[in-house]
Design a protein around this motif. Structure first.
Motif, mmCIF file in Angstrom:
data_model
loop_
_atom_site.group_PDB
_atom_site.id
_atom_site.type_symbol
_atom_site.label_atom_id
_atom_site.label_comp_id
_atom_site.label_asym_id
_atom_site.label_seq_id
_atom_site.Cartn_x
_atom_site.Cartn_y
_atom_site.Cartn_z
ATOM 1 N N VAL A 122 50.739 -30.131 -15.527
ATOM 2 C CA VAL A 122 51.361 -29.762 -16.681
ATOM 3 C C VAL A 122 50.344 -28.879 -17.400
ATOM 4 O O VAL A 122 50.803 -27.932 -18.021
ATOM 5 N N ILE A 123 49.223 -29.357 -17.433
ATOM 6 C CA ILE A 123 47.960 -28.621 -18.275
ATOM 7 C C ILE A 123 47.828 -27.065 -17.667
ATOM 8 O O ILE A 123 47.844 -26.135 -18.636
ATOM 9 N N VAL A 124 47.514 -27.184 -16.563
ATOM 10 C CA VAL A 124 47.308 -25.853 -16.020
ATOM 11 C C VAL A 124 48.768 -24.988 -16.127
ATOM 12 O O VAL A 124 48.538 -23.642 -16.475
ATOM 13 N N GLU A 125 49.732 -25.437 -15.919
ATOM 14 C CA GLU A 125 50.814 -24.515 -16.173
ATOM 15 C C GLU A 125 51.171 -24.116 -17.316
ATOM 16 O O GLU A 125 51.509 -23.251 -17.709
ATOM 17 N N ALA A 126 50.798 -24.906 -18.405
ATOM 18 C CA ALA A 126 50.796 -24.539 -19.710
ATOM 19 C C ALA A 126 49.747 -23.290 -20.252
ATOM 20 O O ALA A 126 50.216 -22.407 -21.004
ATOM 21 N N ILE A 127 48.705 -23.428 -19.799
ATOM 22 C CA ILE A 127 47.595 -22.692 -19.679
ATOM 23 C C ILE A 127 47.918 -21.378 -19.370
ATOM 24 O O ILE A 127 47.969 -20.207 -19.903
ATOM 25 N N ASN A 143 40.157 -19.931 -20.850
ATOM 26 C CA ASN A 143 39.551 -18.878 -21.769
ATOM 27 C C ASN A 143 40.825 -17.663 -22.209
ATOM 28 O O ASN A 143 41.531 -17.720 -21.486
ATOM 29 N N ALA A 144 40.698 -17.189 -23.281
ATOM 30 C CA ALA A 144 41.454 -16.215 -23.856
ATOM 31 C C ALA A 144 40.593 -15.221 -24.750
ATOM 32 O O ALA A 144 39.766 -15.458 -25.109
ATOM 33 N N ASP A 145 41.051 -14.132 -24.789
ATOM 34 C CA ASP A 145 40.605 -12.918 -25.478
ATOM 35 C C ASP A 145 40.602 -13.044 -27.161
ATOM 36 O O ASP A 145 39.778 -12.286 -27.624
ATOM 37 N N SER A 146 41.475 -13.747 -27.412
ATOM 38 C CA SER A 146 41.554 -13.742 -29.062
ATOM 39 C C SER A 146 41.792 -15.305 -29.647
ATOM 40 O O SER A 146 42.261 -16.160 -28.858
ATOM 41 N N THR A 147 41.393 -15.406 -30.998
ATOM 42 C CA THR A 147 41.589 -16.881 -31.406
ATOM 43 C C THR A 147 43.132 -17.151 -31.418
ATOM 44 O O THR A 147 43.554 -18.270 -31.381
ATOM 45 N N THR A 148 44.254 -16.149 -31.630
ATOM 46 C CA THR A 148 45.603 -16.456 -31.690
ATOM 47 C C THR A 148 45.983 -16.919 -30.452
ATOM 48 O O THR A 148 46.887 -17.963 -30.534
ATOM 49 N N ALA A 151 46.576 -23.859 -26.732
ATOM 50 C CA ALA A 151 46.465 -25.264 -27.200
ATOM 51 C C ALA A 151 47.624 -25.955 -27.687
ATOM 52 O O ALA A 151 48.005 -26.951 -27.206
ATOM 53 N N ASP A 152 48.377 -25.193 -28.226
ATOM 54 C CA ASP A 152 49.695 -25.712 -28.662
ATOM 55 C C ASP A 152 50.799 -25.800 -27.632
ATOM 56 O O ASP A 152 51.387 -26.814 -27.648
ATOM 57 N N ASN A 153 50.679 -24.862 -26.713
ATOM 58 C CA ASN A 153 51.770 -24.998 -25.445
ATOM 59 C C ASN A 153 51.130 -26.181 -24.641
ATOM 60 O O ASN A 153 52.072 -26.956 -24.184
ATOM 61 N N VAL A 154 49.725 -26.460 -24.706
ATOM 62 C CA VAL A 154 49.518 -27.746 -23.855
ATOM 63 C C VAL A 154 50.081 -28.916 -24.355
ATOM 64 O O VAL A 154 50.591 -29.719 -23.548
ATOM 65 N N GLU A 155 49.708 -29.077 -25.724
ATOM 66 C CA GLU A 155 50.099 -30.138 -26.356
ATOM 67 C C GLU A 155 51.610 -30.383 -26.023
ATOM 68 O O GLU A 155 52.278 -31.332 -25.703
#
Length: 138
Positions: A31-36, A64-69, A75-79
Motif C-alpha cells: 500500500v505504501i509503495v503504491e501510494a508513493i 524522495n521528491a523534487d519539491s516540498t509540495t 505523505a498525504d497519499n500514503v496516509e
C-alpha cells in the motif's frame, strides 16, 4: 475554511475514508509503495530491519521528491491509502512544517519522504545498510 456549500479538505478526507472499503489482500508495504509511486515519488526502497538487534522498527520505507509540495502530497497519499486499504492510521507524523523530510510512523514501519537534496545529505540507506534493502520501481 471551504467554500460556501462545499466541504473543507479535512471533511473531504473524512468522507473519502468513510466511503471506502478495506482491501485485506494488500500488505502495508504494498500500500505504501503504491501510494508513493502514484504521486511520482522516486528512489523508493524498503529496508527490512526485523533481524537487527536494537532497531527502532521492523521496516524503513524511503523515497524522495523534487519539491516540498510533492513531498507533502506523497505523505498525504500514503496516509489516505493506508486508511482506505488497511484501516490503519498513522501514529505520528513529523516534518509538516517545511516538508523537507516528512516521517510517518506506523509503529513497526517508518516512512521517510525526503526532498531529494536532503535524502542525498542524510543517506539513511547507509546508516541502516545492515538491513535487507529492496528497491521498488513502477
Amino acid at each position: 475554511m471551504g467554500k460556501k456549500g462545499g466541504l473543507t479538505s479535512q471533511a473531504k478526507r473524512k468522507k473519502k475514508i468513510d466511503d471506502t472499503k478495506q482491501d485485506s489482500n494488500m500488505t502495508s508495504l504494498e500500500v505504501i509503495v503504491e501510494a508513493i509511486l502514484e504521486k511520482k515519488g522516486t528512489g523508493v526502497i524498503d529496508i527490512d530491519l526485523s533481524d537487527l538487534e536494537n532497531s527502532i522498527c521492523d521496516r524503513f520505507i524511503i523515497a524522495n521528491a523534487d519539491s516540498t509540495t510533492q513531498v507533502a502530497a506523497i505523505a498525504d497519499n500514503v496516509e489516505d491509502k493506508m486508511i482506505e486499504n488497511l484501516r490503519t492510521k498513522v501514529l505520528r507524523r513529523s516534518g509538516n512544517e517545511n516538508a523537507l523530510w516528512i516521517i510517518l510512523d506506523y509503529g513497526d514501519t517508518m516512512v521517510h519522504i525526503f526532498q531529494t537534496e536532503y535524502r542525498n545529505f542524510y543517506r539513511l540507506e547507509e546508516l541502516w545498510s545492515d538491513g535487507i534493502i529492496t528497491s521498488h520501481e513502477e
